[in-house]
Design a protein around this motif. Structure first.
Motif, PDB file in Angstrom:
ATOM      1  N   PHE A  31       0.835  -1.194   0.000  1.00 19.70           N
ATOM      2  CA  PHE A  31       0.000   0.000   0.000  1.00 19.70           C
ATOM      3  C   PHE A  31       0.874   1.249   0.000  1.00 19.70           C
ATOM      4  O   PHE A  31       1.779   1.384   0.809  1.00 19.70           O
ATOM      5  N   GLN A  32       0.614   2.171  -0.922  1.00 17.29           N
ATOM      6  CA  GLN A  32       1.391   3.410  -0.994  1.00 17.29           C
ATOM      7  C   GLN A  32       0.652   4.592  -0.393  1.00 17.29           C
ATOM      8  O   GLN A  32       1.102   5.187   0.563  1.00 17.29           O
ATOM      9  N   GLU A  33      -0.468   4.915  -1.000  1.00 16.86           N
ATOM     10  CA  GLU A  33      -1.183   6.091  -0.506  1.00 16.86           C
ATOM     11  C   GLU A  33      -2.639   6.045  -0.937  1.00 16.86           C
ATOM     12  O   GLU A  33      -3.009   5.303  -1.849  1.00 16.86           O
ATOM     13  N   GLY A  37      -9.517   9.711  -3.323  1.00 18.84           N
ATOM     14  CA  GLY A  37     -10.330   8.541  -3.614  1.00 18.84           C
ATOM     15  C   GLY A  37      -9.634   7.456  -4.412  1.00 18.84           C
ATOM     16  O   GLY A  37     -10.242   6.473  -4.797  1.00 18.84           O
ATOM     17  N   VAL A  38      -8.340   7.647  -4.675  1.00 20.28           N
ATOM     18  CA  VAL A  38      -7.600   6.601  -5.396  1.00 20.28           C
ATOM     19  C   VAL A  38      -6.604   5.947  -4.443  1.00 20.28           C
ATOM     20  O   VAL A  38      -5.755   6.622  -3.855  1.00 20.28           O
ATOM     21  N   GLY A  68     -14.637   1.538   5.964  1.00 24.26           N
ATOM     22  CA  GLY A  68     -14.824   2.950   6.307  1.00 24.26           C
ATOM     23  C   GLY A  68     -14.003   3.914   5.483  1.00 24.26           C
ATOM     24  O   GLY A  68     -14.139   5.117   5.634  1.00 24.26           O
ATOM     25  N   GLU A  69     -13.134   3.408   4.622  1.00 21.87           N
ATOM     26  CA  GLU A  69     -12.382   4.318   3.756  1.00 21.87           C
ATOM     27  C   GLU A  69     -13.292   4.701   2.588  1.00 21.87           C
ATOM     28  O   GLU A  69     -14.170   3.923   2.209  1.00 21.87           O
ATOM     29  N   ILE A  74      -8.809   1.918  -7.649  1.00 24.51           N
ATOM     30  CA  ILE A  74      -7.538   1.373  -7.191  1.00 24.51           C
ATOM     31  C   ILE A  74      -6.539   1.481  -8.336  1.00 24.51           C
ATOM     32  O   ILE A  74      -6.879   1.185  -9.482  1.00 24.51           O
ATOM     33  N   ALA A  75      -5.337   1.924  -8.032  1.00 27.53           N
ATOM     34  CA  ALA A  75      -4.335   2.018  -9.082  1.00 27.53           C
ATOM     35  C   ALA A  75      -3.097   1.220  -8.677  1.00 27.53           C
ATOM     36  O   ALA A  75      -2.811   1.069  -7.485  1.00 27.53           O
TER      37      ALA A  75
END
Ligand code: ADP
Ligand code: MG
Length: 474
Positions: A31-33, A37-38, A68-69, A74-75
């Protein structure tokens, strides 16, 4: 979102996708960031990013939102420190091993623990020369059998018994999302449990090509040949991919022949009948046609409903509180007549949405949540389209189909067109008659009946109708 939270989410995903898929596809994601919304993840290779995005993105998206996010998309980004080439590297060590040792090697890499991993080694499970990962969900148990796929299913069942090879190869063909890959994985799972002694190799034609190219580049063709000739069951998915790729076809042809000579089972899938694959060499075509060729027909309403009911049970195992109003599944089965993947995606989205907003899945929610899917599937086949396709197909003029000529060579295509109009549009018989030069509805009815009879007795007509239906529904 924090790394910790992603860690927890991954555990949920593990439950849904199973250990194998998890180790191969989910665990390596970093997971990066989360921005605008991406949600961005790094992956070791492009190939992997594509695969995950095609197969697991919906699910990940759903879990993210469920926790909850607020994530729309998704990229995937390829990690800077990993090899960029989307090629499956083979390691000399595994290539030389005997089949049984290789199997163990795969199992070990498959269940490796997380902590020692780096991005580049995360790709390993795919490299370990054995089969491409099998989807834990694609089993015979979860495959719903209906009229359109019963033959393919029966043939798949038969080869999955691992008994003496009776037809070789088994070729499963049919349009996108009709269950070819599902059936192939199901065969592989079944064989793994019933005949653990057999060396079963499942891969896509694309992977076959990657490995072939790799072997060429690394001057390890002997290893390659040895590897492929030492399997007991070879399954190649989406074989149309190698059409036009000459040297890959050539190698495939030799591999194929070598295995058939040794009486090893081969199972192939393609998106159309072997004879219709453009740029596939004739000798490959005829080889494929030597075995049992069965097609998966487009789904019908009953099958779609069955699949939906089956999927609802699976979803409800995870979300027992969610209720579905009567009629929703019937509505979906009726309205979404494209491929099963779309149908499943729609249902996944419904469940995700319903659990987010804490509501029952009723017609309102369905219309809201699936507006785009429903709109897209609204594309209706028109009478004009049918008339045009049919006249092209029989090489006659459009005016001859609509006009008054009674010659058999016009009348039969006209009846075929009428039949297709009845089947594929919601037009009534009088309406159809009107569009065929103002004919009476009884003439249309007679035409439809005639074709229904001929379909049973005249193979050519049956085939014509089938081809036309496919072309129109494509
Ligand atoms: P194909 O390889 O023919 O394009 P897949 O095998 O990938 O299609 O199927 C697409 C999706 O639809 C998969 O998730 C699969 O599980 C599902 N599916 C297709 N046919 C069936 C069926 N008869 N029963 C249950 N699921 C099905
Ligand atoms: Mg497939």
């Amino acid at each position: 979102m924090t790394q910790e939270k992603w860690g927890q989410l991954r555990q949920k995903l593990l439950k849904t996708v199973g250990q194998n898929n998890y180790s191969t596809w989910i665990e390596p994601l970093e997971f990066q960031e989360l921005h605008d919304g991406v949600a961005v993840f790094t992956v070791p290779t492009n190939f992997m990013g594509n695969y995950v995005s095609q197969n697991f993105a919906d699910l990940i998206l759903y879990e993210l939102n469920n926790s909850g996010e607020s994530v729309q998309r998704i990229a995937f980004r390829v990690a800077a420190n990993s090899p960029v080439r989307p090629v499956v590297p083979t390691t000399a060590a595994t290539a030389d091993k005997r089949p049984t040792e290789r199997k163990q090697a795969t199992q070990q890499t498959g269940t490796r623990s997380t902590d020692t991993r780096t991005s580049s080694s995360a790709f390993e499970p795919m490299d370990s020369l054995q089969a491409a990962p099998l989807d834990a969900r694609f089993t015979f148990d979860s495959f719903v059998v209906g009229k359109p796929n019963e033959l393919a299913h029966a043939a798949a069942r038969r080869v999955s018994e691992g008994g003496p090879v009776t037809f070789n190869p088994l070729v499963l063909y049919g349009g996108v999302g009709l269950g070819k890959t599902h059936l192939m994985h199901a065969i592989a799972w079944e064989l793994k449990s019933k005949r653990p002694d057999l060396n079963v190799l499942y891969l896509s034609a694309e992977q076959f090509m990657y490995r072939f190219v790799q072997a060429l580049r690394e001057r390890r063709m002997m290893d390659f040949k040895h590897l492929f000739r030492s399997v007991d069951v070879l399954m190649v998915d989406d074989v149309q991919f190698i059409a036009g790729k000459d040297s890959t076809q050539e190698e495939f042809f030799h591999t194929f022949n070598a295995l058939v000579d040794q009486n090893k089972q081969i199972i192939i899938s393609a998106d159309r009948a072997p004879g219709e694959i453009k740029d596939l060499e004739d000798r490959v075509k005829s080889r494929l046609q030597c075995g049992l060729v069965v097609d998966l027909h487009p789904t019908d309403y009953e099958l779609r409903l069955g699949i939906l009911q089956n999927k609802v049970q699976q979803h409800q195992a995870t979300y027992p509180d969610l209720k579905i109003t009567d009629g929703v599944l019937e509505f979906l089965a009726h309205r979404i007549s494209t491929n099963v993947r779309v149908l499943e995606g729609a249902l996944t989205r419904l469940f995700a949405f319903a659990s987010l907003v804490g509501r029952e899945i009723d017609m309102d929610l369905t219309q809201d949540c699936l507006a785009d899917v429903l709109r897209a599937s609204e594309r209706k086949i028109t009478v004009e389209e049918i008339q045009r396709k049919v006249s092209d197909y029989y090489n006659i003029r459009l005016s001859d189909i609509i006009g008054p000529k009674r010659l058999r060579s016009y009348a039969r295509p006209r009846q075929v067109a009428m039949y297709l109009c009845k089947q594929l549009t919601s037009r009534s018989l009088p309406e159809i008659g009107r569009r065929f030069g103002g004919r009476d509805h009884t003439t249309v009815m007679h035409g439809v009946k005639r074709i229904e009879e001929l379909k049973l007795t005249d193979g050519q007509i049956a085939e014509d109708v089938e081809m036309l239906r496919r072309a129109l529904e494509a």
